[in-house]
Scaffold this motif. Structure first.
Motif, PDB file in Angstrom:
ATOM      1  N   TYR A   2     -57.253  46.304  25.587  1.00  0.00           N
ATOM      2  CA  TYR A   2     -58.032  46.687  26.788  1.00  0.00           C
ATOM      3  C   TYR A   2     -58.056  45.373  27.883  1.00  0.00           C
ATOM      4  O   TYR A   2     -58.522  45.561  28.970  1.00  0.00           O
ATOM      5  CB  TYR A   2     -59.316  46.641  26.537  1.00  0.00           C
ATOM      6  CG  TYR A   2     -59.710  48.152  25.498  1.00  0.00           C
ATOM      7  CD1 TYR A   2     -59.356  49.395  26.284  1.00  0.00           C
ATOM      8  CD2 TYR A   2     -59.938  48.169  24.550  1.00  0.00           C
ATOM      9  CE1 TYR A   2     -59.462  50.409  25.472  1.00  0.00           C
ATOM     10  CE2 TYR A   2     -60.050  49.370  23.728  1.00  0.00           C
ATOM     11  CZ  TYR A   2     -59.741  50.543  24.129  1.00  0.00           C
ATOM     12  OH  TYR A   2     -60.000  51.579  23.472  1.00  0.00           O
ATOM     13  N   GLN A  52     -68.292  44.223  21.527  1.00  0.00           N
ATOM     14  CA  GLN A  52     -67.485  44.060  22.746  1.00  0.00           C
ATOM     15  C   GLN A  52     -67.656  42.491  23.402  1.00  0.00           C
ATOM     16  O   GLN A  52     -66.801  42.071  24.122  1.00  0.00           O
ATOM     17  CB  GLN A  52     -67.606  45.152  23.581  1.00  0.00           C
ATOM     18  CG  GLN A  52     -66.967  46.301  23.118  1.00  0.00           C
ATOM     19  CD  GLN A  52     -67.205  47.584  23.964  1.00  0.00           C
ATOM     20  OE1 GLN A  52     -67.186  47.443  25.194  1.00  0.00           O
ATOM     21  NE2 GLN A  52     -66.961  48.626  23.627  1.00  0.00           N
ATOM     22  N   TYR A  74     -59.128  44.857  20.079  1.00  0.00           N
ATOM     23  CA  TYR A  74     -59.769  45.362  21.335  1.00  0.00           C
ATOM     24  C   TYR A  74     -59.554  44.596  22.553  1.00  0.00           C
ATOM     25  O   TYR A  74     -59.091  44.945  23.641  1.00  0.00           O
ATOM     26  CB  TYR A  74     -61.500  45.334  20.995  1.00  0.00           C
ATOM     27  CG  TYR A  74     -62.204  45.660  22.319  1.00  0.00           C
ATOM     28  CD1 TYR A  74     -62.567  46.737  22.995  1.00  0.00           C
ATOM     29  CD2 TYR A  74     -62.778  44.358  23.174  1.00  0.00           C
ATOM     30  CE1 TYR A  74     -63.471  46.924  23.984  1.00  0.00           C
ATOM     31  CE2 TYR A  74     -63.528  44.437  24.299  1.00  0.00           C
ATOM     32  CZ  TYR A  74     -63.666  45.619  24.611  1.00  0.00           C
ATOM     33  OH  TYR A  74     -64.513  45.797  25.734  1.00  0.00           O
ATOM     34  N   PHE A 116     -65.796  50.790  20.085  1.00  0.00           N
ATOM     35  CA  PHE A 116     -65.471  49.450  19.361  1.00  0.00           C
ATOM     36  C   PHE A 116     -66.810  48.706  19.476  1.00  0.00           C
ATOM     37  O   PHE A 116     -67.556  48.606  20.589  1.00  0.00           O
ATOM     38  CB  PHE A 116     -64.379  48.616  20.436  1.00  0.00           C
ATOM     39  CG  PHE A 116     -63.049  49.081  19.936  1.00  0.00           C
ATOM     40  CD1 PHE A 116     -62.182  48.217  19.114  1.00  0.00           C
ATOM     41  CD2 PHE A 116     -62.283  49.900  20.592  1.00  0.00           C
ATOM     42  CE1 PHE A 116     -60.925  48.463  18.762  1.00  0.00           C
ATOM     43  CE2 PHE A 116     -61.217  50.561  20.278  1.00  0.00           C
ATOM     44  CZ  PHE A 116     -60.431  49.754  19.272  1.00  0.00           C
TER      45      PHE A 116
END
Length: 328
Positions: free
Chosen positions: A235, A252, A231, A249
């Motif tokens: 991102y 985070q 992730y 997800f």
């Protein structure tokens, strides 16, 4: 009354819109899987004023050279295109298909186009058609993408600084996140592409599993820390992205240093969640390998559960028996 043709792949309103926007009857026929004569018959049925033969001009803007210059959004769109795009075989058209309208609108705007989207009334899928010989040639000649890309596409050259954006684009098209089981997966039909994707991910320290089925290949990663690291990578400095997958997800806001893959796997709650994820997926697909992938477990773990967990075994065989009876 409009003439019927069971082969037609576009709705009547989509055909009329394409024609009014300047697309030729020959191109519309190819997209619709019918003959140009059939398209002209539809136009006559709906009293659409026809253009002189051979008269065509672009009515919508488009940056035809978009794929000649790398950027983080270009890399994303290229990855997204390999997953959810298409190249027409005999006409100068490329396109995208997606159920979520807003991401196609953002892609269209990024491509410098004001082309309207069309929705397939039967499937609910939105489509963005772009008529451009230049763009089609660039996708084919620079990146090796063919009309039969689902089976033949190879992983294109992507500068390292744009690789995370490219993979985010492909993930948004052909990837999935199971937050309950802490599993990220990709699916594709080209073994060359999926093996290259596996190697790129392994190079960046991810532990990846590749499973070959009869007509597709699945690649997946599992573990709480692994998923958080993936992730963070795809991102970071993100441009375009699909909100639904981004928001799915877990963890985070947690620091990866506080997460451990192994600890999650050993807790009773985590094991119970994985068993439930397996059962839920098996109830839908009746596929043991798919259920193992969704739950983020090895096939051997499934056999252990089947042997040692009575409630899991009973639930599994109940679903299996139901599936067998429904097929009789």
């Amino acid at each position: 009354m409009t003439r019927k043709n069971i082969k037609r792949t576009l709705e009547i309103d989509e055909i009329i819109k394409l024609y009014l926007e300047g697309t030729s009857t020959t191109e519309i026929a190819k997209l619709s899987n019918v003959s140009p004569r059939y398209i002209r018959m539809i136009l006559s049925d709906y009293n659409i004023e026809k253009r002189p033969f051979g008269n065509w001009k672009r009515q919508y803007k488009l940056n035809e050279d978009y794929f000649k210059t790398w950027s983080k959004n270009m890399a994303y769109i290229l990855g997204f295109f390999i997953a959810d795009g298409f190249i027409a075989n005999d006409i100068q058209t490329v396109g995208f298909a997606q159920k979520e309208k807003y991401i196609l609108e953002q892609i269209r705007d990024e491509l410098g186009s004001n082309q309207p989207l069309y929705q397939n009334k039967q499937t609910g899928v939105y489509m963005l058609y772009l008529n451009s010989k230049v763009m089609k040639n660039d996708l084919m000649e620079i990146y090796g993408i063919t009309p039969n890309k689902s089976l033949e596409v190879k992983f294109p050259y992507v500068p390292d600084m744009y690789l995370s954006h490219f993979i985010r684009g492909y993930f948004d098209g052909d990837g999935n996140i199971n937050s309950r089981g802490y599993v990220v997966s990709f699916v594709g039909g080209s073994l060359d592409f999926m093996v290259a994707l596996e190697n790129h991910l392994k190079t960046r320290g991810f532990e990846v599993n590749l499973a070959k089925k009869e007509n597709h290949i699945r690649l997946y990663m599992s573990g709480r820390k692994t998923i958080k690291e993936f992730y963070d990578w795809i991102y970071h400095d993100k441009g375009l992205y699909l909100k639904r997958k981004f928001e799915a997800f877990p963890d985070q806001n947690l620091d990866t240093e506080t997460l451990q893959n192994a600890k999650l796997k050993k807790t009773k709650q985590a094991v119970a969640e994985r068993k439930k994820a397996f059962i839920d997926e098996y109830r839908k697909s009746y596929c043991i390998h798919q259920a193992c992938e969704t739950a983020g477990i090895a096939l051997g773990t499934y056999y252990t559960w089947l042997k040692r967990d009575k409630s899991f075994s009973e639930e599994f065989y109940k679903i299996l028996t139901k599936g067998q009876l429904s097929n009789q």
